[in-house]
Design a protein around this motif. Structure first.
Motif, mmCIF file in Angstrom:
data_model
loop_
_atom_site.group_PDB
_atom_site.id
_atom_site.type_symbol
_atom_site.label_atom_id
_atom_site.label_comp_id
_atom_site.label_asym_id
_atom_site.label_seq_id
_atom_site.Cartn_x
_atom_site.Cartn_y
_atom_site.Cartn_z
ATOM 1 N N PHE A 61 0.819 -1.197 0.000
ATOM 2 C CA PHE A 61 0.000 0.000 0.000
ATOM 3 C C PHE A 61 0.860 1.257 0.000
ATOM 4 O O PHE A 61 1.894 1.305 0.655
ATOM 5 N N PHE A 62 0.400 2.258 -0.717
ATOM 6 C CA PHE A 62 1.068 3.545 -0.820
ATOM 7 C C PHE A 62 0.005 4.624 -0.662
ATOM 8 O O PHE A 62 -1.082 4.502 -1.211
ATOM 9 N N SER A 63 0.309 5.676 0.051
ATOM 10 C CA SER A 63 -0.686 6.741 0.231
ATOM 11 C C SER A 63 -0.879 7.531 -1.048
ATOM 12 O O SER A 63 0.072 7.821 -1.766
ATOM 13 N N ILE A 64 -2.122 7.858 -1.317
ATOM 14 C CA ILE A 64 -2.496 8.752 -2.412
ATOM 15 C C ILE A 64 -2.817 10.093 -1.768
ATOM 16 O O ILE A 64 -3.685 10.165 -0.899
ATOM 17 N N SER A 65 -2.135 11.146 -2.181
ATOM 18 C CA SER A 65 -2.396 12.451 -1.574
ATOM 19 C C SER A 65 -3.636 13.094 -2.194
ATOM 20 O O SER A 65 -3.982 12.831 -3.340
ATOM 21 N N ASN A 66 -4.318 13.903 -1.422
ATOM 22 C CA ASN A 66 -5.494 14.656 -1.863
ATOM 23 C C ASN A 66 -6.607 13.775 -2.422
ATOM 24 O O ASN A 66 -7.241 14.132 -3.410
ATOM 25 N N VAL A 67 -6.842 12.630 -1.806
ATOM 26 C CA VAL A 67 -7.874 11.707 -2.286
ATOM 27 C C VAL A 67 -9.219 12.403 -2.400
ATOM 28 O O VAL A 67 -9.947 12.219 -3.374
ATOM 29 N N GLY A 68 -9.545 13.239 -1.438
ATOM 30 C CA GLY A 68 -10.840 13.909 -1.439
ATOM 31 C C GLY A 68 -11.022 14.898 -2.582
ATOM 32 O O GLY A 68 -12.136 15.205 -2.977
ATOM 33 N N GLN A 69 -9.931 15.416 -3.152
ATOM 34 C CA GLN A 69 -10.006 16.410 -4.227
ATOM 35 C C GLN A 69 -9.884 15.796 -5.623
ATOM 36 O O GLN A 69 -10.051 16.484 -6.616
ATOM 37 N N ILE A 70 -9.582 14.525 -5.687
ATOM 38 C CA ILE A 70 -9.305 13.887 -6.974
ATOM 39 C C ILE A 70 -10.557 13.718 -7.829
ATOM 40 O O ILE A 70 -10.484 13.723 -9.049
ATOM 41 N N ASP A 72 -12.969 15.696 -8.739
ATOM 42 C CA ASP A 72 -13.153 16.755 -9.741
ATOM 43 C C ASP A 72 -12.168 16.606 -10.897
ATOM 44 O O ASP A 72 -12.533 16.781 -12.059
ATOM 45 N N THR A 73 -10.940 16.267 -10.581
ATOM 46 C CA THR A 73 -9.925 16.082 -11.625
ATOM 47 C C THR A 73 -10.292 14.913 -12.527
ATOM 48 O O THR A 73 -10.192 15.001 -13.745
ATOM 49 N N ILE A 74 -10.741 13.818 -11.930
ATOM 50 C CA ILE A 74 -11.159 12.648 -12.704
ATOM 51 C C ILE A 74 -12.337 13.005 -13.605
ATOM 52 O O ILE A 74 -12.354 12.664 -14.789
ATOM 53 N N THR A 75 -13.312 13.713 -13.052
ATOM 54 C CA THR A 75 -14.469 14.130 -13.843
ATOM 55 C C THR A 75 -14.032 14.944 -15.048
ATOM 56 O O THR A 75 -14.491 14.708 -16.176
ATOM 57 N N ASN A 76 -13.138 15.888 -14.854
ATOM 58 C CA ASN A 76 -12.665 16.728 -15.952
ATOM 59 C C ASN A 76 -11.895 15.934 -16.995
ATOM 60 O O ASN A 76 -12.075 16.144 -18.201
ATOM 61 N N LEU A 77 -11.042 15.008 -16.568
ATOM 62 C CA LEU A 77 -10.303 14.186 -17.536
ATOM 63 C C LEU A 77 -11.247 13.333 -18.373
ATOM 64 O O LEU A 77 -11.116 13.264 -19.598
ATOM 65 N N LEU A 78 -12.207 12.688 -17.717
ATOM 66 C CA LEU A 78 -13.142 11.837 -18.461
ATOM 67 C C LEU A 78 -14.017 12.673 -19.386
ATOM 68 O O LEU A 78 -14.267 12.291 -20.534
ATOM 69 N N LYS A 79 -14.473 13.814 -18.912
ATOM 70 C CA LYS A 79 -15.321 14.698 -19.721
ATOM 71 C C LYS A 79 -14.574 15.246 -20.937
ATOM 72 O O LYS A 79 -15.133 15.349 -22.026
#
Length: 182
Positions: A61-70, A72-79
């Motif tokens: 396991f490795f920590s993912i930073s800013n999980v709670g903010q991701i 919106d970024t994912i939505t924009n990339l997919l869109k």
């Protein structure tokens, strides 16, 4: 049977880096198209970020930073880069969340912590993201427009991928036809 086309583990998710944007888009498209190729009754796949599969049923396991903010970024990339735009659902952020997560057993995947024999390595308060992505029947997912994140990481409009085991390859015209008929 371990349906590798339904599930992909990623050690990191840093969508500020061109390489990871490119890989994320490619992975989403590949999983969605693979579901269409190999399964007539399945409509979702999973990307698990912050986890590396070391060997069967053993995970680092490795920590993912800013999980709670991701999200919106994912939505924009997919869109902006995937056509049609797939729906997704972030499922978990911490180990405690995952212990409560119930994945449908019908997909035939030994998913993370649901099996007693799973070994967990280096786990404390790690933040991970399980992204459940949904596909529409009779739909080929592809890159929606030409984009160059950098010289090494560019996407060409209408490019589509699929997964075969743990490998990703370009979708052929025959495979596109097969997906469209399901």
């Amino acid at each position: 049977m371990h349906n590798q086309y339904l599930l992909d583990y990623k050690k990191t998710l840093d969508l500020k880096i061109d390489k990871y944007k490119y890989e994320f888009i490619k992975d989403v498209i590949a999983i969605l198209n693979s579901i269409g190729l190999y399964s007539s009754d399945q409509n979702e796949g999973y990307l698990v970020f912050g986890v590396e599969e070391k060997e069967e049923n053993t995970y680092q396991f490795f920590s993912i930073s800013n999980v709670g903010q991701i999200e919106d970024t994912i939505t924009n990339l997919l869109k902006n880069y995937v056509e049609p735009i797939p729906n997704f659902l972030p499922l978990a952020q911490t180990f405690e969340d995952i212990k409560e997560l119930k994945i449908e057993r019908r997909i035939g995947v030994n998913f993370l912590f649901l099996e007693d024999k799973t070994k967990i390595l280096n786990l404390k308060e790690k933040h991970i993201l399980i992204l459940k992505i949904f596909r529409e029947k009779n739909t080929v997912y592809e890159v929606s427009r030409d984009v160059s994140f950098s010289k090494a990481f560019s996407l060409k409009k209408t490019t589509a991928w699929y997964r075969f085991g743990s490998h990703t390859d370009i979708l052929t015209q025959e495979q596109r036809k097969k997906i469209m008929k399901q």
